[in-house]
Structure formats: C-alpha cells, structure tokens
Design a protein around this motif. Structure first.
Motif, PDB file in Angstrom:
ATOM      1  N   ASP A  91       0.809  -1.229   0.000  1.00  0.00           N
ATOM      2  CA  ASP A  91       0.000   0.000   0.000  1.00  0.00           C
ATOM      3  C   ASP A  91       0.839   1.276   0.000  1.00  0.00           C
ATOM      4  OD1 ASP A  91       1.027  -0.114   2.521  1.00  0.00           O
ATOM      5  OD2 ASP A  91      -0.909  -0.145   3.587  1.00  0.00           O
ATOM      6  N   ARG A  92       2.092   1.192  -0.438  1.00  0.00           N
ATOM      7  CA  ARG A  92       2.971   2.358  -0.391  1.00  0.00           C
ATOM      8  C   ARG A  92       2.877   3.248  -1.622  1.00  0.00           C
ATOM      9  NH1 ARG A  92       8.618  -0.198   0.392  1.00  0.00           N
ATOM     10  NH2 ARG A  92       7.641  -1.793  -0.916  1.00  0.00           N
ATOM     11  N   GLY A  93       2.114   2.810  -2.604  1.00  0.00           N
ATOM     12  CA  GLY A  93       1.947   3.633  -3.790  1.00  0.00           C
ATOM     13  C   GLY A  93       3.127   3.627  -4.747  1.00  0.00           C
ATOM     14  N   LEU A  94       3.988   2.622  -4.671  1.00  0.00           N
ATOM     15  CA  LEU A  94       5.139   2.523  -5.565  1.00  0.00           C
ATOM     16  C   LEU A  94       4.689   2.132  -6.980  1.00  0.00           C
ATOM     17  CD1 LEU A  94       7.641   0.505  -3.319  1.00  0.00           C
ATOM     18  CD2 LEU A  94       7.548   2.986  -3.643  1.00  0.00           C
ATOM     19  N   SER A  95       5.455   2.559  -7.964  1.00  0.00           N
ATOM     20  CA  SER A  95       5.198   2.094  -9.324  1.00  0.00           C
ATOM     21  C   SER A  95       5.657   0.647  -9.442  1.00  0.00           C
ATOM     22  CB  SER A  95       5.947   2.959 -10.332  1.00  0.00           C
ATOM     23  OG  SER A  95       7.350   2.766 -10.198  1.00  0.00           O
ATOM     24  N   VAL A  96       5.224  -0.023 -10.507  1.00  0.00           N
ATOM     25  CA  VAL A  96       5.650  -1.405 -10.733  1.00  0.00           C
ATOM     26  C   VAL A  96       7.171  -1.479 -10.843  1.00  0.00           C
ATOM     27  CG1 VAL A  96       5.664  -3.293 -12.421  1.00  0.00           C
ATOM     28  CG2 VAL A  96       3.505  -2.203 -11.787  1.00  0.00           C
ATOM     29  N   ALA A  97       7.762  -0.528 -11.561  1.00  0.00           N
ATOM     30  CA  ALA A  97       9.218  -0.525 -11.734  1.00  0.00           C
ATOM     31  C   ALA A  97       9.937  -0.329 -10.400  1.00  0.00           C
ATOM     32  CB  ALA A  97       9.613   0.572 -12.712  1.00  0.00           C
ATOM     33  N   GLU A  98       9.441   0.599  -9.560  1.00  0.00           N
ATOM     34  CA  GLU A  98      10.063   0.855  -8.255  1.00  0.00           C
ATOM     35  C   GLU A  98       9.943  -0.362  -7.346  1.00  0.00           C
ATOM     36  OE1 GLU A  98       9.254   5.681  -7.864  1.00  0.00           O
ATOM     37  OE2 GLU A  98       7.723   4.232  -7.244  1.00  0.00           O
ATOM     38  N   PHE A  99       8.757  -0.972  -7.331  1.00  0.00           N
ATOM     39  CA  PHE A  99       8.522  -2.129  -6.466  1.00  0.00           C
ATOM     40  C   PHE A  99       9.384  -3.310  -6.913  1.00  0.00           C
ATOM     41  CE2 PHE A  99       6.439  -6.093  -5.354  1.00  0.00           C
ATOM     42  CZ  PHE A  99       6.165  -5.903  -4.002  1.00  0.00           C
ATOM     43  N   THR A 100       9.451  -3.547  -8.222  1.00  0.00           N
ATOM     44  CA  THR A 100      10.238  -4.661  -8.751  1.00  0.00           C
ATOM     45  C   THR A 100      11.718  -4.500  -8.425  1.00  0.00           C
ATOM     46  OG1 THR A 100       8.653  -4.968 -10.554  1.00  0.00           O
ATOM     47  CG2 THR A 100      10.837  -5.946 -10.838  1.00  0.00           C
ATOM     48  N   ALA A 101      12.237  -3.304  -8.621  1.00  0.00           N
ATOM     49  CA  ALA A 101      13.645  -3.043  -8.315  1.00  0.00           C
ATOM     50  C   ALA A 101      13.953  -3.316  -6.854  1.00  0.00           C
ATOM     51  CB  ALA A 101      13.997  -1.600  -8.674  1.00  0.00           C
ATOM     52  N   GLU A 102      13.026  -2.947  -5.971  1.00  0.00           N
ATOM     53  CA  GLU A 102      13.219  -3.184  -4.541  1.00  0.00           C
ATOM     54  C   GLU A 102      13.145  -4.670  -4.213  1.00  0.00           C
ATOM     55  OE1 GLU A 102      11.258  -0.704  -1.225  1.00  0.00           O
ATOM     56  OE2 GLU A 102      10.031  -2.521  -1.311  1.00  0.00           O
ATOM     57  N   ALA A 103      12.180  -5.392  -4.819  1.00  0.00           N
ATOM     58  CA  ALA A 103      11.947  -6.809  -4.501  1.00  0.00           C
ATOM     59  C   ALA A 103      13.088  -7.703  -4.964  1.00  0.00           C
ATOM     60  CB  ALA A 103      10.625  -7.277  -5.117  1.00  0.00           C
ATOM     61  N   VAL A 104      13.797  -7.301  -6.028  1.00  0.00           N
ATOM     62  CA  VAL A 104      14.885  -8.130  -6.562  1.00  0.00           C
ATOM     63  C   VAL A 104      16.244  -7.461  -6.350  1.00  0.00           C
ATOM     64  CG1 VAL A 104      13.337  -9.161  -8.264  1.00  0.00           C
ATOM     65  CG2 VAL A 104      14.746  -7.192  -8.909  1.00  0.00           C
ATOM     66  N   ALA A 105      16.311  -6.559  -5.376  1.00  0.00           N
ATOM     67  CA  ALA A 105      17.552  -5.809  -5.134  1.00  0.00           C
ATOM     68  C   ALA A 105      18.732  -6.731  -4.863  1.00  0.00           C
ATOM     69  CB  ALA A 105      17.354  -4.846  -3.964  1.00  0.00           C
ATOM     70  N   GLY A 106      18.461  -7.911  -4.291  1.00  0.00           N
ATOM     71  CA  GLY A 106      19.534  -8.863  -3.998  1.00  0.00           C
ATOM     72  C   GLY A 106      20.175  -9.460  -5.229  1.00  0.00           C
ATOM     73  N   ALA A 107      19.578  -9.231  -6.407  1.00  0.00           N
ATOM     74  CA  ALA A 107      20.131  -9.758  -7.656  1.00  0.00           C
ATOM     75  C   ALA A 107      20.709  -8.648  -8.527  1.00  0.00           C
ATOM     76  CB  ALA A 107      19.057 -10.509  -8.428  1.00  0.00           C
ATOM     77  N   THR A 108      20.849  -7.451  -7.972  1.00  0.00           N
ATOM     78  CA  THR A 108      21.341  -6.323  -8.753  1.00  0.00           C
ATOM     79  C   THR A 108      22.510  -5.644  -8.044  1.00  0.00           C
ATOM     80  OG1 THR A 108      19.777  -4.794  -7.697  1.00  0.00           O
ATOM     81  CG2 THR A 108      19.053  -5.891  -9.716  1.00  0.00           C
ATOM     82  N   GLY A 109      23.211  -4.793  -8.797  1.00  0.00           N
ATOM     83  CA  GLY A 109      24.275  -3.988  -8.213  1.00  0.00           C
ATOM     84  C   GLY A 109      25.384  -4.822  -7.600  1.00  0.00           C
ATOM     85  N   ASP A 110      25.860  -4.354  -6.445  1.00  0.00           N
ATOM     86  CA  ASP A 110      26.969  -5.037  -5.770  1.00  0.00           C
ATOM     87  C   ASP A 110      26.555  -6.402  -5.204  1.00  0.00           C
ATOM     88  OD1 ASP A 110      28.523  -2.851  -6.297  1.00  0.00           O
ATOM     89  OD2 ASP A 110      28.204  -1.912  -4.338  1.00  0.00           O
ATOM     90  N   LYS A 111      25.249  -6.640  -5.073  1.00  0.00           N
ATOM     91  CA  LYS A 111      24.772  -7.881  -4.460  1.00  0.00           C
ATOM     92  C   LYS A 111      24.618  -9.023  -5.465  1.00  0.00           C
ATOM     93  CE  LYS A 111      22.195  -5.494  -0.808  1.00  0.00           C
ATOM     94  NZ  LYS A 111      20.867  -5.268  -0.193  1.00  0.00           N
ATOM     95  N   LYS A 112      24.637  -8.708  -6.745  1.00  0.00           N
ATOM     96  CA  LYS A 112      24.369  -9.759  -7.727  1.00  0.00           C
ATOM     97  C   LYS A 112      25.543 -10.733  -7.823  1.00  0.00           C
ATOM     98  CE  LYS A 112      25.992  -7.484 -11.982  1.00  0.00           C
ATOM     99  NZ  LYS A 112      25.583  -6.962 -13.288  1.00  0.00           N
ATOM    100  N   ILE A 113      25.207 -11.979  -8.154  1.00  0.00           N
ATOM    101  CA  ILE A 113      26.209 -13.029  -8.335  1.00  0.00           C
ATOM    102  C   ILE A 113      26.842 -12.858  -9.708  1.00  0.00           C
ATOM    103  CG2 ILE A 113      26.557 -15.525  -8.527  1.00  0.00           C
ATOM    104  CD1 ILE A 113      24.072 -15.866  -6.757  1.00  0.00           C
TER     105      ILE A 113
END
Length: 481
Positions: free
Chosen positions: A101-123
């Motif tokens: 219910d935070r009003g995030l866009s689909v793109a914002e929510f998706t980026a947050e939900a898969v953050a562990g697979a992006t940036g410095d955290k990705k394998i």
C-alpha cells in the motif's frame, strides 16, 4: 458483441502479450542466467499456449486465475534492470505488489523486490561445471534432458559425458533414440544428432561424449577434457561410501547417487536438509523418490502442528526392477507380472525419513503397493498431530507453503476435483497435495500426495547437483522463512 466474441477477443489479447513475453524471457535466460517463473514453474523455452496455461493453472493453488496482463509489467520492469544470475517469480511479484500500500510504481517495487540480484549484491556469472552421468536408464535420461534444458546460458551445469556398458551393434544410435523419444515423457525438446566416429551425442548444441566402460576403474575422465566434475550414479549398483568411492577417478570431484545411500552416506532431500552438505563432502545420496515426496510435507506439518507418529502407504507405479511376465526374481513378489498385478512390496522411505529430517522425533512406518501404471505414484500419509486442527486450516497452511515458503519448489497443491495420476506426469515438484482427498479430524490428518517418481525426482536430483556445484541461484521475491 456477444459473450463468445468477448471471450475470443480476450484470448487474442492475452495470446499477443504471451508472444511478447517469449523474447524477453529468452534474453534474460541466455544473457543473464535469469529464470522467470510463475508459481515456481519456469517459463523458459515455453510456447505461447504453455505460458497461458501456466498462468491459468494458478487457480488450482492460489484460488484464482492469473493473467499475463498482470505479470507482463513486472517482466518488462525486470528487463530494464541490471540483473545477475537468479530465479524470479513474476506471479509472486504481482501478488506482493497487490498487497503493498505504499503507492510505488511497478518498476520501483520490482527493483526493490529483486535488489539482492542487482548492483553489488548480484552473483557474477562463473565458469560452467562439468557433469558426468554414470548409467543412462530412466532417471539418467531424464536428468540428461534437464541438464541440457538448463544449459542455455552456458554458465551453469554442463553435461560432458555418459558412461555405459557397450551394447550390441548400433549402441550409440539406440541410446540417442531413447533420449529423443520417451513413451511417458514425450519428445525431447530440441535436436539430437549422433557422431559415431567420435562416440558423441550432440543435443541442442551440447556435445556429450559416450564412454564405454564395464567398471569405474577403467575411466580417466581427464583424457576427455573433463575436470572437477560431479558424477551422478543412476545405476544404484553401489550405495555405500566404499562402493561409490570407486567413482572418484581423475577428473571427478563429487559423486551423487540417485538411490538411498547406506551407512554414513548423507541422504539429501533438497529443500529440507541440503544445507547440511559440507563443502568437502565428496559422496552423497539424493534418497528415493518416495522419501523426496513425503519428507517436505512432513516437515511442513511438523513445523506447524507437530507430528507424534505416522504411517505412509505408497501406491507406486511399476519399475524396471519388476518383471513384465512372471519369472524368477530375487524378491518374493516382484517376480510376478508388473502390468497385470498389484504387488505388495517394501519401501525404505519411512526409515529414511530420520536421515533426511533428524529433528522429527516421530516414528514413521511405511509399506508399498506397486500397481500397473508406468509413472506417477501417490503417498498416503497418515499422521497423528500434537494438536487438534481442522481440514480447512491444514489445507490453507499447505496451500501457503506451496506458494510462498522455502518449500515451494518441493510442494505443489491442486484443488482439481477430477485429478488422476496421469495429470501429474512431468511435474517438477517432489510432491503435490491433493486438496480434495485430504482428511482431518481432530489430531489426525491424512494427506494424499501425488508425485512423478521419475521426472519430479530427477528435478530434485538436479537441484542437489546445482547446490553442490554453486550454481543454485537465489529466488526472488525471497520466500518467507
């Protein structure tokens, strides 16, 4: 416009969206080692109709149909991210977004939900790991299909060789033909060619050397350019540490058995105790198909209600260990005709539970009946629980486990009122809870668990191999603990 016209128009719209999904799913898989899922079901290399059917099947477990119109925005958002190797369930993304219910866009929510697979955290994508199949029977050929299917990016498991005893003239062609066509599991999805001069089967571009040997001691795998490989023994000839150690030849690092291990060999049920595998462990077992079918639901029930004792009765499809017609067999009843009889036999699955789930203190007994079907079995799990509950509570618990828990790749759920065994051929789960057959009264629960004892088990074997090889990638959104 009539209702029929509305339905057809809706179908054409969803068909068009599914068509647009295919290149995105394929590119994510090939270029980034990302597998797109819908409720733990892979969409990689699926047709338009298969994608639509996978979405529609969600009604059997989530209670309502899922539409590609709901998941496509999340897939588009994933394509715009710098993703590392991972498995991403767009059905769960859609479900968790709908509850947010935070009003995030689909793109914002998706980026947050898969953050562990992006940036410095990705394998980072690593080199492929060699795999050798010792034996090429029912399980061996299905494991081969799975390994070939998962080799799309070239950075995961790579099937390099198959070791078999030489048969009659035309042996290589016959073995390739058995891989190409299967009476139960259908046609191989792709192309297979044979190079008899080099004793090689080429499947979807994967060059697989066929090595002829009567004994493990006859093979030096480094002669074939194979190094640090995981060998999967699907013959069942050796089941203790001493016997399986014969496979630790030059080029082989670890040995995985596709049968219950004996003695101190660790019996692994992926999803339940695979994290017990020590990095330096070189020999392990994937237990049996029935053990894999009953242990995950047992854990799910014990975690929620506590299990005091239980009995499992397996109604099991016949196997190659039985005779087609009455003939001599070292076992008393298995010599009787498998396609013509129900055959009472033993099962080691109940005793194996304690190895895979040592924290379960309940005594579990078991027996088995082989029946005249070629694949898919059912385990009837009769449990006395530590507390009373209701049928509705148990079904809701198991439904939720199949959707959002760490066991969601092991436990599936169906509420189809007319389900029969053949409906589950090709299931990639270790077992499927049949909601309609479930019975609960007070502290007694009886679960009916379907399982494809060939393909579902082979999927569990591959998951174990992925884990020990370091190419089992994280799943997002992260399952609830």
């Amino acid at each position: 416009m009539t209702v029929n016209d509305d339905s057809f128009t809706d179908w054409k719209i969803r068909e068009e969206i599914a068509e647009a999904m295919i290149p995105i799913i394929g590119k994510l898989h090939r270029e980034r080692d990302v597998t797109v899922l819908v409720h733990s079901r892979s969409l990689v290399n699926k047709s338009v109709v298969s994608i639509l059917k996978t979405h529609r099947f969600a009604r059997q477990i989530a209670g309502e149909e899922l539409s590609v119109t709901e998941t496509m925005p999340f897939l588009t958002a994933l394509a715009d991210l710098d993703l590392g190797p991972s498995q991403i369930d767009i059905a769960l993304l859609a479900a968790t977004y709908a509850a947010d219910d935070r009003g995030l866009s689909v793109a914002e929510f998706t980026a947050e939900a898969v953050a562990g697979a992006t940036g410095d955290k990705k394998i980072e994508r690593g080199a492929s790991r060699d795999v050798v199949l010792y034996g090429f029977g029912r399980i061996g050929r299905l494991v081969a299909r799975l390994l070939i299917e998962k080799s799309g990016s070239g950075n995961g498991l790579r099937l390099r060789a198959i070791v078999v005893r030489r048969g009659a003239e035309g042996d290589l062609v016959k073995r390739a033909s058995l891989l190409r066509r299967d009476s139960i599991h259908g046609q191989f999805q792709g192309t297979i060619t044979v190079d008899e001069e080099t004793s090689t089967i080429v499947a979807n571009g994967n060059a697989i050397k066929v090595i002829y040997a009567d004994d493990p001691s006859q093979v030096d795998y480094t002669e074939y350019g194979i190094n640090d490989a995981i060998l999967i023994d699907n013959t069942g000839k050796w089941r203790d540490r001493e016997g399986l150690s014969h496979h630790l030849r030059p080029g082989i690092d670890k040995v995985v058995l596709t049968a219950p291990g004996k003695g101190d060999v660790l019996n692994v049920v992926h999803g339940v105790n695979h994290d017990m595998i020590k990095p330096d462990e070189r020999i392990l077992s994937c237990a049996s198909c029935t053990t894999n079918a009953i242990v995950p639901p047992l854990k799910a029930m014990d975690d929620e209600y506590g299990v005091l004792r239980g009995h499992v009765e397996t109604v099991h499809s016949f196997t190659n260990d039985q005779n087609l017609l009455d003939n001599y067999h070292k076992a008393d009843r298995r010599g009787r005709s498998a396609p013509l009889n129900m055959v009472i036999t033993e099962t080691g699955a109940a005793s194996a539970v304690s190895k895979a789930l040592p924290e379960l203190k309940a005594k579990i007994t078991g027996s088995s009946i082989r029946v005249p079907v070629p694949d898919v079995s059912i385990a009837i799990l009769n449990l006395q629980l530590a507390k009373e509950t209701t049928r509705e509570e148990v079904l809701e618990h198991l439904r939720e486990v199949s959707l959002t828990s760490p066991l969601r790749r092991q436990i599936d759920f169906t509420s189809a009122p007319d389900a029969v065994s053949s409906d589950f051929i090709g299931s990639r789960h270790a077992s499927i809870v049949d909601a309609g057959a479930t019975k609960v009264e007070g502290d007694n629960a009886i679960l009916y668990l379907w399982y494809d004892n060939e393909f579902g088990y082979s999927c569990q074997v591959v998951r174990v191999v992925q884990y020990v090889s370091g190419v089992e990638y994280p799943t997002f959104p992260v399952p609830a603990a």
